[in-house]
Design a protein around this motif. Structure first.
Motif, PDB file in Angstrom:
ATOM      1  N   GLU A 230       0.821  -1.213   0.000  1.00 28.97           N
ATOM      2  CA  GLU A 230       0.000   0.000   0.000  1.00 28.97           C
ATOM      3  C   GLU A 230       0.855   1.263   0.000  1.00 28.97           C
ATOM      4  N   ARG A 231       1.739   1.388   0.970  1.00 29.26           N
ATOM      5  CA  ARG A 231       2.601   2.572   1.063  1.00 29.26           C
ATOM      6  C   ARG A 231       4.037   2.146   1.338  1.00 29.26           C
ATOM      7  N   GLY A 232       4.988   2.977   0.889  1.00 30.70           N
ATOM      8  CA  GLY A 232       6.385   2.633   1.108  1.00 30.70           C
ATOM      9  C   GLY A 232       7.298   3.795   0.806  1.00 30.70           C
ATOM     10  N   GLY A 233       8.593   3.583   1.004  1.00 34.05           N
ATOM     11  CA  GLY A 233       9.559   4.652   0.818  1.00 34.05           C
ATOM     12  C   GLY A 233       9.656   5.516   2.054  1.00 34.05           C
ATOM     13  N   GLU A 234      10.595   6.453   2.033  1.00 32.88           N
ATOM     14  CA  GLU A 234      10.806   7.320   3.192  1.00 32.88           C
ATOM     15  C   GLU A 234       9.584   8.177   3.502  1.00 32.88           C
TER      16      GLU A 234
ATOM     17  N   MET B  81       6.519   7.290   2.809  1.00 36.12           N
ATOM     18  CA  MET B  81       5.357   6.403   2.922  1.00 36.12           C
ATOM     19  C   MET B  81       4.258   6.799   1.946  1.00 36.12           C
ATOM     20  N   SER B  82       4.653   7.100   0.716  1.00 37.01           N
ATOM     21  CA  SER B  82       3.689   7.448  -0.327  1.00 37.01           C
ATOM     22  C   SER B  82       3.070   6.179  -0.903  1.00 37.01           C
ATOM     23  N   LEU B  83       1.954   6.341  -1.602  1.00 35.47           N
ATOM     24  CA  LEU B  83       1.273   5.189  -2.179  1.00 35.47           C
ATOM     25  C   LEU B  83       2.188   4.472  -3.168  1.00 35.47           C
ATOM     26  N   ILE B  84       2.219   3.154  -3.091  1.00 39.62           N
ATOM     27  CA  ILE B  84       2.975   2.359  -4.051  1.00 39.62           C
ATOM     28  C   ILE B  84       2.282   2.466  -5.402  1.00 39.62           C
ATOM     29  N   GLU B  85       3.075   2.422  -6.461  1.00 37.20           N
ATOM     30  CA  GLU B  85       2.589   2.746  -7.805  1.00 37.20           C
ATOM     31  C   GLU B  85       1.343   1.964  -8.193  1.00 37.20           C
ATOM     32  N   ASN B  86       1.354   0.652  -8.038  1.00 37.77           N
ATOM     33  CA  ASN B  86       0.197  -0.135  -8.459  1.00 37.77           C
ATOM     34  C   ASN B  86      -1.036   0.207  -7.643  1.00 37.77           C
ATOM     35  N   ARG B  87      -0.851   0.437  -6.343  1.00 36.32           N
ATOM     36  CA  ARG B  87      -1.980   0.808  -5.478  1.00 36.32           C
ATOM     37  C   ARG B  87      -2.549   2.160  -5.904  1.00 36.32           C
ATOM     38  N   LYS B  88      -1.677   3.083  -6.254  1.00 35.79           N
ATOM     39  CA  LYS B  88      -2.111   4.413  -6.685  1.00 35.79           C
ATOM     40  C   LYS B  88      -2.977   4.309  -7.944  1.00 35.79           C
ATOM     41  N   HIS B  89      -2.545   3.502  -8.911  1.00 37.99           N
ATOM     42  CA  HIS B  89      -3.323   3.344 -10.145  1.00 37.99           C
ATOM     43  C   HIS B  89      -4.613   2.571  -9.899  1.00 37.99           C
ATOM     44  N   TYR B  90      -4.574   1.665  -8.941  1.00 40.76           N
ATOM     45  CA  TYR B  90      -5.789   0.927  -8.578  1.00 40.76           C
ATOM     46  C   TYR B  90      -6.863   1.871  -8.039  1.00 40.76           C
ATOM     47  N   LEU B  91      -6.461   2.778  -7.182  1.00 39.86           N
ATOM     48  CA  LEU B  91      -7.421   3.726  -6.612  1.00 39.86           C
ATOM     49  C   LEU B  91      -7.990   4.657  -7.678  1.00 39.86           C
ATOM     50  N   LYS B  92      -7.211   4.923  -8.723  1.00 42.28           N
ATOM     51  CA  LYS B  92      -7.686   5.787  -9.819  1.00 42.28           C
ATOM     52  C   LYS B  92      -8.829   5.137 -10.597  1.00 42.28           C
ATOM     53  N   ILE B  93      -8.816   3.804 -10.680  1.00 43.41           N
ATOM     54  CA  ILE B  93      -9.850   3.120 -11.473  1.00 43.41           C
ATOM     55  C   ILE B  93     -10.931   2.483 -10.609  1.00 43.41           C
ATOM     56  N   LYS B  94     -10.793   2.568  -9.291  1.00 49.66           N
ATOM     57  CA  LYS B  94     -11.692   1.817  -8.408  1.00 49.66           C
ATOM     58  C   LYS B  94     -13.157   2.175  -8.614  1.00 49.66           C
ATOM     59  N   ASP B  95     -13.453   3.427  -8.934  1.00 51.77           N
ATOM     60  CA  ASP B  95     -14.841   3.833  -9.161  1.00 51.77           C
ATOM     61  C   ASP B  95     -15.432   3.209 -10.425  1.00 51.77           C
TER      62      ASP B  95
ATOM     63  N   PRO C 178       2.404 -15.974 -10.269  1.00 56.08           N
ATOM     64  CA  PRO C 178       3.714 -16.511  -9.891  1.00 56.08           C
ATOM     65  C   PRO C 178       3.729 -16.910  -8.420  1.00 56.08           C
ATOM     66  N   ALA C 179       4.689 -17.718  -8.038  1.00 57.70           N
ATOM     67  CA  ALA C 179       4.766 -18.181  -6.659  1.00 57.70           C
ATOM     68  C   ALA C 179       5.247 -17.076  -5.728  1.00 57.70           C
ATOM     69  N   ILE C 180       6.094 -16.170  -6.246  1.00 63.70           N
ATOM     70  CA  ILE C 180       6.713 -15.122  -5.425  1.00 63.70           C
ATOM     71  C   ILE C 180       6.457 -13.750  -6.040  1.00 63.70           C
ATOM     72  N   VAL C 181       6.077 -12.777  -5.220  1.00 67.42           N
ATOM     73  CA  VAL C 181       5.929 -11.392  -5.688  1.00 67.42           C
ATOM     74  C   VAL C 181       6.687 -10.467  -4.738  1.00 67.42           C
ATOM     75  N   ARG C 182       7.111  -9.319  -5.253  1.00 64.00           N
ATOM     76  CA  ARG C 182       7.807  -8.331  -4.431  1.00 64.00           C
ATOM     77  C   ARG C 182       6.796  -7.514  -3.642  1.00 64.00           C
ATOM     78  N   ASN C 183       7.131  -7.243  -2.387  1.00 67.99           N
ATOM     79  CA  ASN C 183       6.256  -6.473  -1.511  1.00 67.99           C
ATOM     80  C   ASN C 183       7.065  -5.382  -0.823  1.00 67.99           C
ATOM     81  N   LEU C 184       6.523  -4.166  -0.797  1.00 65.50           N
ATOM     82  CA  LEU C 184       7.215  -3.049  -0.163  1.00 65.50           C
ATOM     83  C   LEU C 184       6.383  -2.528   0.994  1.00 65.50           C
ATOM     84  N   TYR C 185       7.049  -2.426   2.165  1.00 65.97           N
ATOM     85  CA  TYR C 185       6.421  -1.777   3.319  1.00 65.97           C
ATOM     86  C   TYR C 185       7.467  -0.887   3.960  1.00 65.97           C
ATOM     87  N   GLY C 186       7.177   0.416   4.019  1.00 60.28           N
ATOM     88  CA  GLY C 186       8.172   1.362   4.516  1.00 60.28           C
ATOM     89  C   GLY C 186       9.356   1.377   3.573  1.00 60.28           C
ATOM     90  N   CYS C 187      10.536   1.151   4.103  1.00 59.89           N
ATOM     91  CA  CYS C 187      11.750   1.103   3.285  1.00 59.89           C
ATOM     92  C   CYS C 187      12.209  -0.325   3.045  1.00 59.89           C
TER      93      CYS C 187
END
Length: 266
Positions: free
Chosen positions: A168-172, A174-188, A239-248
């Motif tokens: 959901e959020r990550g980086g220093e 804690m901004s929205l992660i890219e895929n989550r940001k685009h998901y919220l844009k189309i959610k409606d 896939p069996a494995i996906v990358r996940n970002l939380y914080g840093c």
């Protein structure tokens, strides 16, 4: 004192802008020309990038698709390319050229000449990426038997360009992660038909977001539940494995563990 500091900063900026490093520009020229010459075929382009980037691992997108992101460095610039494979055969790429930043008019003229009109210049003095056979990643997996969409935002979200990191959020900041940001844009725009379509995206993270919506809105999918649960069982292992970002912290999680957590989310 303030005026003196302003003058020093102005002098520094002007020096930076107008004194180009000849060696760095020569490196850029050689890099650009080698990339342009390799555009004759996708295999030639991949061979150029892969010579220096053999150590980079491919990202598993599931269902036979993989991605490999490579980069070549010049002096002022670097050029990235995302290569896409289906069962180890190269099927598509996104080539991402650069210009020096900031760019003087003199530099711009030289660099555009080296690029030889292969890339379009934007209003912001950037070069647009070059896409080869990329529309296939805006379409669902071949397993999908339903209706397609003509909504460009939905198609973009199905592609790898909407982001390949879960969370959901990550980086220093804690901004929205890219895929989550685009998901919220189309959610409606989401309804039963679109959500089922998204479950067959070639982007594995977009598939997970569709599964998330399915578990959050079970009453919408009563008639499709049995069929969708069978499909979700495939998504747990592909896939069996996906990358996940939380914080840093970037870690790796199994699709199965993510889906199991989503299925129990209240």
């Amino acid at each position: 004192m303030k005026n003196i500091l302003t003058l020093i900063l102005l002098t520094y900026n002007l020096t930076f802008l107008y004194s180009q490093n000849a060696n760095w520009e020569q490196k850029d020229k050689e890099l650009i020309i080698s990339v342009v010459e390799s555009l004759k075929s996708p295999k030639s382009l991949y061979k150029l990038f892969d010579e220096d980037e053999k150590s980079r691992e491919k990202t598993n997108l599931g269902f036979g698709y993989t991605q490999k992101s490579d980069v070549l460095y010049g002096g002022y610039i670097s050029i990235w390319c995302d290569f896409f494979f289906y069962k180890d055969s190269l099927v598509s790429y996104i080539l991402k050229p650069e210009l020096p930043y900031p760019t003087t008019e003199k530099q711009l003229t030289k660099y555009l000449k080296w690029y030889d009109n292969h890339f379009e210049l934007t209003k912001d003095t950037l070069l647009k990426s070059k896409y080869h056979n990329y529309d296939i990643f805006k379409k669902p997996l071949k397993n999908y038997k339903g209706t397609l969409t003509k909504d460009s935002a939905i198609e973009f979200y199905m592609s790898t360009e909407s982001g390949l990191v879960d969370g959901e959020r990550g980086g220093e900041s804690m901004s929205l992660i890219e895929n989550r940001k685009h998901y919220l844009k189309i959610k409606d725009k989401l309804n039963k038909q679109i959500v089922i379509l998204l479950m067959y995206s070639k982007n594995p993270i977009s598939r997970l977001r569709a599964v998330e919506y399915y578990y959050e809105n079970p009453d919408i999918f009563i008639n499709e539940k049995e069929e969708l649960e069978k499909w979700i069982s495939f998504l747990k292992v592909s896939p069996a494995i996906v990358r996940n970002l939380y914080g840093c912290i970037m870690d790796y999680r199994t699709s199965e563990s993510i889906i199991e957590k989503l299925s129990k989310k209240e």
